[in-house]
Motif scaffolding. Structure first.
Motif, PDB file in Angstrom:
ATOM      1  N   TYR A 105      38.384 -52.247  -3.144  1.00 43.09           N
ATOM      2  CA  TYR A 105      37.389 -51.297  -3.656  1.00 43.09           C
ATOM      3  C   TYR A 105      37.023 -50.280  -2.584  1.00 43.09           C
ATOM      4  CZ  TYR A 105      36.906 -54.760  -7.358  1.00 43.09           C
ATOM      5  OH  TYR A 105      37.170 -55.618  -8.387  1.00 43.09           O
ATOM      6  N   LEU A 106      36.572 -49.111  -3.030  1.00 46.40           N
ATOM      7  CA  LEU A 106      36.069 -48.101  -2.084  1.00 46.40           C
ATOM      8  C   LEU A 106      34.752 -48.571  -1.493  1.00 46.40           C
ATOM      9  CD1 LEU A 106      36.405 -44.766  -4.136  1.00 46.40           C
ATOM     10  CD2 LEU A 106      37.895 -45.542  -2.310  1.00 46.40           C
ATOM     11  N   HIS A 107      33.910 -49.102  -2.359  1.00 47.32           N
ATOM     12  CA  HIS A 107      32.599 -49.615  -1.976  1.00 47.32           C
ATOM     13  C   HIS A 107      32.101 -50.455  -3.145  1.00 47.32           C
ATOM     14  CE1 HIS A 107      31.772 -45.480  -3.746  1.00 47.32           C
ATOM     15  NE2 HIS A 107      31.141 -46.260  -4.588  1.00 47.32           N
ATOM     16  N   ARG A 108      30.967 -51.110  -2.946  1.00 43.98           N
ATOM     17  CA  ARG A 108      30.365 -51.895  -4.034  1.00 43.98           C
ATOM     18  C   ARG A 108      28.934 -51.404  -4.222  1.00 43.98           C
ATOM     19  NH1 ARG A 108      32.880 -56.767  -5.447  1.00 43.98           N
ATOM     20  NH2 ARG A 108      30.884 -57.661  -6.061  1.00 43.98           N
ATOM     21  N   SER A 109      28.756 -50.462  -5.155  1.00 40.78           N
ATOM     22  CA  SER A 109      27.431 -49.907  -5.391  1.00 40.78           C
ATOM     23  C   SER A 109      26.518 -50.969  -5.988  1.00 40.78           C
ATOM     24  CB  SER A 109      27.533 -48.724  -6.354  1.00 40.78           C
ATOM     25  OG  SER A 109      26.247 -48.290  -6.744  1.00 40.78           O
ATOM     26  N   ILE A 110      25.298 -51.051  -5.481  1.00 45.12           N
ATOM     27  CA  ILE A 110      24.349 -52.010  -6.066  1.00 45.12           C
ATOM     28  C   ILE A 110      23.763 -51.454  -7.373  1.00 45.12           C
ATOM     29  CG2 ILE A 110      23.799 -53.193  -3.899  1.00 45.12           C
ATOM     30  CD1 ILE A 110      21.192 -51.545  -3.777  1.00 45.12           C
TER      31      ILE A 110
ATOM     32  N   ALA B 297      51.358 -40.263   1.366  1.00 44.09           N
ATOM     33  CA  ALA B 297      51.547 -40.649  -0.043  1.00 44.09           C
ATOM     34  C   ALA B 297      51.077 -42.092  -0.265  1.00 44.09           C
ATOM     35  CB  ALA B 297      53.009 -40.493  -0.442  1.00 44.09           C
ATOM     36  N   THR B 298      51.390 -42.966   0.670  1.00 42.83           N
ATOM     37  CA  THR B 298      50.962 -44.371   0.552  1.00 42.83           C
ATOM     38  C   THR B 298      49.446 -44.469   0.613  1.00 42.83           C
ATOM     39  OG1 THR B 298      53.016 -45.066   1.640  1.00 42.83           O
ATOM     40  CG2 THR B 298      51.241 -46.697   1.503  1.00 42.83           C
ATOM     41  N   ASN B 299      48.856 -43.820   1.627  1.00 43.77           N
ATOM     42  CA  ASN B 299      47.401 -43.912   1.801  1.00 43.77           C
ATOM     43  C   ASN B 299      46.643 -43.307   0.622  1.00 43.77           C
ATOM     44  OD1 ASN B 299      47.304 -45.351   4.209  1.00 43.77           O
ATOM     45  ND2 ASN B 299      47.602 -43.509   5.451  1.00 43.77           N
ATOM     46  N   MET B 300      47.106 -42.154   0.133  1.00 39.51           N
ATOM     47  CA  MET B 300      46.395 -41.520  -0.984  1.00 39.51           C
ATOM     48  C   MET B 300      46.575 -42.310  -2.281  1.00 39.51           C
ATOM     49  SD  MET B 300      46.482 -37.431  -0.557  1.00 39.51           S
ATOM     50  CE  MET B 300      45.053 -36.721   0.254  1.00 39.51           C
ATOM     51  N   THR B 301      47.749 -42.891  -2.457  1.00 38.57           N
ATOM     52  CA  THR B 301      47.973 -43.722  -3.650  1.00 38.57           C
ATOM     53  C   THR B 301      47.040 -44.929  -3.629  1.00 38.57           C
ATOM     54  OG1 THR B 301      50.271 -43.021  -3.877  1.00 38.57           O
ATOM     55  CG2 THR B 301      49.681 -45.126  -4.886  1.00 38.57           C
ATOM     56  N   VAL B 302      46.973 -45.603  -2.486  1.00 43.30           N
ATOM     57  CA  VAL B 302      46.094 -46.778  -2.381  1.00 43.30           C
ATOM     58  C   VAL B 302      44.636 -46.365  -2.603  1.00 43.30           C
ATOM     59  CG1 VAL B 302      45.215 -48.576  -0.830  1.00 43.30           C
ATOM     60  CG2 VAL B 302      47.671 -48.086  -0.904  1.00 43.30           C
ATOM     61  N   SER B 303      44.215 -45.251  -1.984  1.00 44.29           N
ATOM     62  CA  SER B 303      42.823 -44.800  -2.156  1.00 44.29           C
ATOM     63  C   SER B 303      42.531 -44.435  -3.607  1.00 44.29           C
ATOM     64  CB  SER B 303      42.531 -43.600  -1.241  1.00 44.29           C
ATOM     65  OG  SER B 303      42.568 -44.002   0.113  1.00 44.29           O
ATOM     66  N   ALA B 304      43.503 -43.802  -4.279  1.00 43.10           N
ATOM     67  CA  ALA B 304      43.318 -43.432  -5.690  1.00 43.10           C
ATOM     68  C   ALA B 304      43.178 -44.678  -6.559  1.00 43.10           C
ATOM     69  CB  ALA B 304      44.486 -42.573  -6.168  1.00 43.10           C
TER      70      ALA B 304
ATOM     71  N   ASN C   8      37.120 -35.949  -3.526  1.00 42.20           N
ATOM     72  CA  ASN C   8      36.363 -36.207  -2.297  1.00 42.20           C
ATOM     73  C   ASN C   8      36.491 -37.650  -1.831  1.00 42.20           C
ATOM     74  OD1 ASN C   8      35.293 -33.627  -1.883  1.00 42.20           O
ATOM     75  ND2 ASN C   8      33.548 -34.001  -3.225  1.00 42.20           N
ATOM     76  N   GLU C   9      36.407 -38.579  -2.797  1.00 37.60           N
ATOM     77  CA  GLU C   9      36.469 -40.001  -2.437  1.00 37.60           C
ATOM     78  C   GLU C   9      37.857 -40.380  -1.913  1.00 37.60           C
ATOM     79  OE1 GLU C   9      33.980 -42.015  -2.235  1.00 37.60           O
ATOM     80  OE2 GLU C   9      32.482 -41.544  -3.764  1.00 37.60           O
ATOM     81  N   VAL C  10      38.903 -39.834  -2.537  1.00 39.04           N
ATOM     82  CA  VAL C  10      40.267 -40.147  -2.095  1.00 39.04           C
ATOM     83  C   VAL C  10      40.511 -39.586  -0.699  1.00 39.04           C
ATOM     84  CG1 VAL C  10      42.711 -39.614  -2.516  1.00 39.04           C
ATOM     85  CG2 VAL C  10      41.286 -40.464  -4.380  1.00 39.04           C
ATOM     86  N   PHE C  11      40.026 -38.384  -0.458  1.00 41.73           N
ATOM     87  CA  PHE C  11      40.194 -37.796   0.883  1.00 41.73           C
ATOM     88  C   PHE C  11      39.458 -38.640   1.921  1.00 41.73           C
ATOM     89  CE2 PHE C  11      39.021 -34.836   4.332  1.00 41.73           C
ATOM     90  CZ  PHE C  11      40.290 -34.406   4.694  1.00 41.73           C
ATOM     91  N   LYS C  12      38.200 -38.934   1.642  1.00 37.92           N
ATOM     92  CA  LYS C  12      37.384 -39.688   2.593  1.00 37.92           C
ATOM     93  C   LYS C  12      37.982 -41.065   2.870  1.00 37.92           C
ATOM     94  CE  LYS C  12      33.064 -41.666   1.973  1.00 37.92           C
ATOM     95  NZ  LYS C  12      31.656 -41.623   1.567  1.00 37.92           N
ATOM     96  N   ASP C  13      38.368 -41.764   1.803  1.00 38.78           N
ATOM     97  CA  ASP C  13      38.890 -43.123   1.960  1.00 38.78           C
ATOM     98  C   ASP C  13      40.235 -43.126   2.688  1.00 38.78           C
ATOM     99  OD1 ASP C  13      38.563 -46.016   1.263  1.00 38.78           O
ATOM    100  OD2 ASP C  13      40.465 -45.660   0.243  1.00 38.78           O
ATOM    101  N   SER C  14      41.104 -42.172   2.335  1.00 36.77           N
ATOM    102  CA  SER C  14      42.439 -42.161   2.965  1.00 36.77           C
ATOM    103  C   SER C  14      42.365 -41.742   4.432  1.00 36.77           C
ATOM    104  CB  SER C  14      43.396 -41.240   2.199  1.00 36.77           C
ATOM    105  OG  SER C  14      42.966 -39.903   2.257  1.00 36.77           O
ATOM    106  N   VAL C  15      41.322 -40.991   4.786  1.00 33.98           N
ATOM    107  CA  VAL C  15      41.156 -40.564   6.186  1.00 33.98           C
ATOM    108  C   VAL C  15      40.458 -41.649   7.007  1.00 33.98           C
ATOM    109  CG1 VAL C  15      39.856 -38.943   7.649  1.00 33.98           C
ATOM    110  CG2 VAL C  15      41.237 -38.075   5.754  1.00 33.98           C
ATOM    111  N   HIS C  16      39.415 -42.254   6.440  1.00 30.60           N
ATOM    112  CA  HIS C  16      38.596 -43.201   7.213  1.00 30.60           C
ATOM    113  C   HIS C  16      39.007 -44.659   7.067  1.00 30.60           C
ATOM    114  CE1 HIS C  16      36.023 -40.052   8.504  1.00 30.60           C
ATOM    115  NE2 HIS C  16      35.668 -39.730   7.274  1.00 30.60           N
TER     116      HIS C  16
END
Length: 658
Positions: free
Chosen positions: A34-39, A152-159, A385-393
């Motif tokens: 998961y990207l995060h777990r929002s409460i 491509a791998t990182n962005m696919t996983v983040s997506a 935005n989320e895919v960029f942030k997640d794939s970068v960080h």
């Protein structure tokens, strides 16, 4: 009437850059699932979102006439006034009452949602250029991560992480924070999650936070637009586990989720993508990807032929894939090449009907190209935005990572299509049309480096109003007139809101443009500043009205749609040449602002128009313009640059040269 829907983002974007902390991934859900777990559950606010208001008819007519005034001479304007008066007191009043009654019976949606879907899905033109836009990512700040396979791998996983987070209800709700210090806090989130969904919006409103509609999000994944005669359909299959990959016009699929719904290991995804990148198959003689670029009725007929020729299962895999990843075999030369490639490409390596194509070039340059019927910029930009942030960080792999030692020849299926002579002829014809059309499109861009948001805000001017004023001045300088101008504004603050139009061409911009272009020496810098301030004030009013569902375009559109649905004769207001003219948007404009965005773009919406994608950054202004042969994009941009120079001179107290 074909109305073009463009992007306008809410000013919410995640911080991106070295040193920005990212959310930790929860260990109990497997690493990186998961990207995060929002409460706060993703759809917590959806039930209590306010409904999109239907403006009062008299307000709509008043706003419509204000927008018409700069476009018409006195005698034309008087005629249009008469049409408006008889509409407001006659058939328009009846239609408005019917629309309000209908809206009261459909409280689960908005008055514009159904007609807007219809407008898109019944349009028969090719969706390429006419509807689909693109947004390009900035490069990964760590240069080694821009390698095509790595990115491509990182962005696919983040997506896929985004998809899983969304479907599990763990994606943070989309909220526009006017006072983030109060509302974008853990304390507020802990409290608001206990407020029932039927009341939660009011709880957010009390701290100046505005939750946005998220009803479109489910169509981001495993979705496609299916061509049908008369009206297309949207298909979504959330049980699909496979990714569609296009390379050199060849189609491949492999699973990115396992049977338990967990993301396949990143090293396996890397191995499969490496396998596809090493496939030496040439571009097929008859690339199927040209077909979705066709006229929709032509494509619907050819799709039926495909289905009846034994391609049903293969097409199903294309349609239901979680998304389409396009791997291009060349680097991007410059921003103009980037725009052409991401907006349309060469026709062989996109599936234009998918909800979105994630495109990654040889040098790692990446973009999202998306189909517009299913949704608007708010949902796409959040994903972007989320895919960029997640794939970068939180990249799933590093440039040094080794692919899994798995047999990709078993896991990756190359799709083969059975083509009859009729289908081959259809592909050949689609290619000829595609190639001929793309040759007519010009794209050019500028970066104005003298200043941006920071400087303009110090001058107490709306940065967006200054950009829009530059376009008005530029067109007046180039062509000697003021023309219909469209700027899109999201109405996602309301349940099932879509967009409303801001009409930037006003009597204020006309007066100001004429002063700058035709008689700058007759005005002092102070007078020019005053004219700009008036434009800014009026533009802010228009923007606020549009965001609150108080424009005139959607209301008039819905009334016209209702008249047509009831078989009523089209009211005279809609037959007035002035109505046709204001909806022939010669300047079609759209702005995007996010640290993840490099640039965005779209084609003109009319043959003699400009497609103007722009962004006012902190210290510079970017503008990306498209045109067909009837207009000169390069010259228009030179006039935009001159307009910005003149305005900045005036703001600095300098005299303006003609």
């Amino acid at each position: 009437m074909v109305v073009r829907l463009l992007l306008r983002s809410w000013p919410r974007a995640p911080a991106v850059g070295p040193g920005v902390p990212c959310r930790s991934l929860s260990a109990d859900t497997g690493p990186g699932q998961y990207l995060h777990r929002s409460i706060v559950p993703t759809m917590h606010f959806q039930d209590s979102l306010p409904r999109l208001p239907i403006p009062k008819l008299e307000d709509t007519i008043r706003r419509y006439l204000s927008a018409q005034k700069p476009l018409l001479d006195d005698s034309q304007f008087r005629k249009t006034e008469q049409f408006c008066k008889s509409f407001e007191n006659g058939i328009g009043k009846e239609l408005h009452e019917q629309l309000v009654a209908q809206d009261k019976q459909n409280k689960q949606t908005s008055y514009i949602s159904g007609p807007w879907f219809d407008m898109y899905l019944t349009a028969r033109e090719s969706i390429v250029l006419n509807f689909n836009p693109f947004i390009a990512f900035n490069p990964d700040p760590k240069s080694g991560y821009n390698d095509q396979l790595t990115r491509a791998t990182n962005m696919t996983v983040s997506a896929v992480r985004f998809m899983k987070t969304l479907r599990a209800g763990l994606l943070e709700p989309e909220v526009f924070h006017l006072n983030p210090a109060k509302s974008d806090t853990e304390t507020f989130k802990r409290l608001i999650r206990f407020v029932p969904s039927s009341l939660s919006w009011y709880g957010a409103y009390l701290v100046n936070a505005y939750p946005l509609d998220m009803s479109q999000y489910f169509r981001l994944f495993s979705s496609t637009r299916l061509p049908k005669s008369i009206r297309d359909e949207l298909l979504t299959d959330d049980k699909a586990r496979h990714l569609l990959v296009l390379r050199k016009g060849n189609f491949y699929v492999f699973d990115v989720l396992d049977r338990d719904g967990n993301i396949v290991s990143a090293s396996e995804i890397q191995a499969h993508l490496k396998y596809i990148l090493s496939d030496n198959s040439p571009v097929p003689e008859f690339p199927l990807a040209y077909l979705p670029s066709e006229n929709r009725d032509v494509w619907a007929d050819l799709r039926q032929k495909l289905l009846s020729s034994g391609n049903e299962e293969t097409l199903r895999k294309v349609d239901t894939a979680v998304f389409c990843l396009c791997l291009d075999d060349f680097p991007i030369k410059d921003l103009v090449h980037l725009s052409h490639n991401m907006l349309h490409g060469d026709g062989t390596n996109r599936w234009y009907d998918k909800s979105f194509n994630l495109i990654i070039a040889k040098d790692g340059t990446s973009a999202v190209h998306f189909e517009h019927a299913w949704g608007d910029g708010v949902a796409v930009l959040r994903f972007f935005n989320e895919v960029f942030k997640d794939s970068v960080h939180t990249p799933a792999i590093t440039p040094q990572s080794q692919p899994a030692s798995t047999d990709s020849s078993v896991a990756v299926q190359k799709l083969n299509f059975k083509l009859t002579d009729a289908l081959k002829t259809g592909i050949r014809s689609a290619k000829e049309k595609f190639d001929a059309t793309m040759k007519t499109l010009t794209i050019d861009c500028i970066q104005f480096q003298r200043g941006g948001k920071e400087f303009l805000k110090k001058q107490k001017l709306s940065p967006d109003s200054v950009a829009q004023l530059a376009f008005q001045m530029a067109f007046l300088r180039q062509y000697g007139q003021t023309v219909a101008t469209y700027e899109s504004c999201s109405t996602a603050a309301f349940k099932h809101g879509r967009t409303e139009t801001i009409r930037p061409a006003s009597m204020f911009t006309k007066r100001c443009s004429e002063a700058f272009v035709r008689a700058p020496s007759k005005h002092s810098a102070g007078e020019l500043q005053q004219l700009m301030a008036e434009c800014s004030k009026y533009h802010n009013t228009l923007t606020k009205e549009a965001a609150m569902g108080q424009g005139f375009d959607r209301h008039l559109f819905a009334l016209r749609y209702l008249a047509a649905a009831k078989g009523t004769a089209l009211p005279e207001l809609y037959l007035d040449p002035a109505y046709g003219q204001i909806n022939h948007n010669i300047l079609s404009t759209s702005t995007l602002s996010s640290p993840a965005v490099n640039l965005g773009g779209f084609a003109p919406v009319v043959p003699d128009g400009f497609g103007v994608g722009y962004a006012v950054h902190d210290t510079w202004i970017g503008c990306n313009v498209s045109s067909y042969p009837g207009r000169n994009a390069r010259e228009f941009l030179q006039c935009v640059e001159k307009s910005l120079e003149d305005m900045f001179d005036a703001l600095e107290g300098k005299s303006i040269r003609s």
